[in-house]
Design an enzyme around this catalytic site. Structure first.
Site, PDB file in Angstrom:
ATOM      1  N   CYS A   1       0.834  -1.198   0.000  1.00  0.00           N
ATOM      2  CA  CYS A   1       0.000   0.000   0.000  1.00  0.00           C
ATOM      3  C   CYS A   1       0.873   1.253   0.000  1.00  0.00           C
ATOM      4  CB  CYS A   1      -0.903  -0.019   1.234  1.00  0.00           C
ATOM      5  SG  CYS A   1      -1.827   1.502   1.455  1.00  0.00           S
TER       6      CYS A   1
ATOM      7  N   CYS B   1       0.205   3.171   3.568  1.00  0.00           N
ATOM      8  CA  CYS B   1       0.643   2.705   4.890  1.00  0.00           C
ATOM      9  C   CYS B   1       1.651   1.561   4.826  1.00  0.00           C
ATOM     10  CB  CYS B   1      -0.570   2.265   5.718  1.00  0.00           C
ATOM     11  SG  CYS B   1      -1.239   0.663   5.246  1.00  0.00           S
TER      12      CYS B   1
ATOM     13  N   CYS C   1      -6.410  -1.893   0.418  1.00  0.00           N
ATOM     14  CA  CYS C   1      -5.515  -2.147   1.539  1.00  0.00           C
ATOM     15  C   CYS C   1      -6.365  -2.499   2.763  1.00  0.00           C
ATOM     16  CB  CYS C   1      -4.662  -0.915   1.835  1.00  0.00           C
ATOM     17  SG  CYS C   1      -3.688  -1.082   3.345  1.00  0.00           S
TER      18      CYS C   1
ATOM     19  N   CYS D   1      -5.441   0.110   5.949  1.00  0.00           N
ATOM     20  CA  CYS D   1      -5.851   1.522   6.065  1.00  0.00           C
ATOM     21  C   CYS D   1      -7.065   1.856   5.210  1.00  0.00           C
ATOM     22  CB  CYS D   1      -4.693   2.452   5.710  1.00  0.00           C
ATOM     23  SG  CYS D   1      -4.348   2.544   3.944  1.00  0.00           S
TER      24      CYS D   1
ATOM     25  N   ASP E   1      24.013  -1.116 -15.812  1.00  0.00           N
ATOM     26  CA  ASP E   1      23.912  -2.411 -15.148  1.00  0.00           C
ATOM     27  C   ASP E   1      22.753  -3.172 -15.790  1.00  0.00           C
ATOM     28  OD1 ASP E   1      23.192  -4.456 -13.327  1.00  0.00           O
ATOM     29  OD2 ASP E   1      24.075  -3.329 -11.672  1.00  0.00           O
TER      30      ASP E   1
HETATM   31 ZN   LIG Z   1      -2.781   0.983   3.515  1.00  0.00          ZN
END
Ligand SMILES: [Zn+2]
Length: 412
Positions: free
Chosen positions: A201, A204, A217, A220, A338
């Site tokens: 997320c 959060c 999520c 949150c 790279d």
């Molecule tokens: Zn979240």
């Protein structure tokens, strides 16, 4: 809304003229189109020049990890239905290149501008855009997921308080995070093939749940917004629920998504989806990408893939086996030096295709393909790889400077 602003000051005019002169000198010296050097000279003389040039235009900014050059082109075509357009069509997408492009479009009403991801917030501040299209964010070359998240955060801060309508992909959690500080967002369900950078997320750090096309999520509550526009198969669904067929000469699902976003942008300026989509059909190739060229009696389709998400998209649009595939990878400055990103790409998607590898880093690529269990050949150069293939279509996929090499070799 253009046309009611102050005329260019004498200093700004001088800067434009000096920039054009520098560009001409650069062209004469054989250093490319000269647009970047011209823009640099002009900005040195008048650091405020980008802002002044943009004042005369309705500005649309386009940014993303992948698809920004193509989408910029599609939006530019669509908006030509409403008035003259100036655009950085060749993909010079940092401030100097953008300044140079705008300086060449004094009669335009719209400025459709591709912006490098790292410069979006600054260019948005300088140009006061009417619309900003945000397509996707994923790791580019060596960027790790953490850096991609930081970029989303920078966009979020930079776009807070913008007066622009933000047209944003509801299916990319990082894009949603970046856009949701803006007050006026049009959400487009444009899809997301590459999900590796979007499992946590952005708000959060919790783990995102992905039931079907949705995402949320659990920690949150940050979740996919409800889109008003959507890509649905070969159709764009508009906010009234009408479905408009997408006919493009450009291949692949990703370009249909770009067309859906472009239709939503065009509608913001009063161009109906039907008109916008008809105009997008005119686009055959974008800065050489997707072009099919005849070389050694074969038809080579030239495909650019700069980062893991781009390679994945490209694999999904090539013709099925036994169409031969030539892969070319360099690791010069513009590519990142790279090549460990090769390990992020799922090359097993190429199983069944005859494969040739070329380019400066063909041996790195060979190791990667060997581990993926694929049959392939290492070739000295494009000519050798093409001669091995039977007459007919060949898909050539290359990263940035390798793509430029290919174009030079085939005279495109
Ligand atoms: Zn979240």
């Amino acid at each position: 809304m253009a046309g009611n602003s102050e005329p260019l000051s004498p200093r700004a005019k001088l800067a434009v003229t000096a920039g054009k002169a520098a560009a001409a000198v650069s062209r004469a010296a054989g250093r490319g189109s000269g647009s970047v050097i011209g823009g640099k000279v002009a900005l040195r003389l008048d650091p405020d020049l980008l802002r002044r040039l943009a004042q005369h235009l309705d500005v649309i900014l386009v940014s993303a990890t992948n698809g920004k050059t193509t989408t910029t082109r599609l939006i530019a075509e669509a908006l030509r239905a409403a008035g003259p357009v100036v655009s950085n069509a060749l993909g010079a997408n940092m401030p100097a290149g953008i300044t140079s492009a705008l300086a060449g479009g004094s009669d335009a009403r719209y400025g459709v501008i591709e912006v490098d991801e790292k410069y979006l917030a600054g260019v948005a501040r300088d140009t006061e855009p009417k619309a900003i299209a945000l397509l996707n964010l994923s790791r580019d070359q060596l960027d790790r997921a953490a850096e991609t998240r930081m970029l989303a955060e920078k966009w979020r801060e930079g776009l807070a308080g913008t007066k622009a309508v933000v047209i944003a992909n509801a299916d990319d959690p990082l894009i949603v995070w970046a856009a949701s500080s803006s007050t006026n967002v049009v959400w487009v369900a444009a899809g997301q093939e590459w999900k590796d950078d979007a499992w946590s997320c952005p708000s959060c750090g919790g783990v995102l749940q992905r039931p079907g096309d949705d995402w949320v999520c659990a920690d949150c509550g940050f979740r996919r917004p409800i889109p008003t526009w959507a890509l649905n198969g070969d159709y764009v669904l508009d906010p009234h629920g009408s479905a408009w067929p997408i006919h493009l000469q450009l291949p692949g699902r990703a370009n249909k998504a770009n067309a859906a976003t472009s239709a939503a942008v065009a509608a913001t300026f009063g161009v109906p989806p039907q008109v916008a989509l008809e105009r997008m059909y005119q686009v055959q190739a974008v800065a050489g990408r997707y072009d099919v060229v005849t070389f050694e009696e074969r038809q080579l389709r030239l495909l650019l893939a700069k980062n893991p998400a781009g390679w994945l998209e490209t694999f999904s649009l090539i013709d099925p086996p036994p169409t031969p595939v030539i892969l070319s990878v360099n690791a010069r400055g513009a590519d990142g030096t790279d090549t460990s990103w090769l390990w992020d790409v799922d090359y097993t998607r190429l199983a069944g295709h005859p494969i040739c590898v070329i380019g400066d880093r063909k041996l790195d690529l060979a190791v990667r393909l060997e581990v993926a269990g694929l049959d392939f050949r290492v070739c000295e150069n494009l000519d050798e790889a093409v001669r091995i293939a039977p007459p007919g279509r060949i898909e050539t996929i290359a990263n940035y400077t390798a793509f430029q090499d290919l174009r030079r070799r085939v005279g495109n």
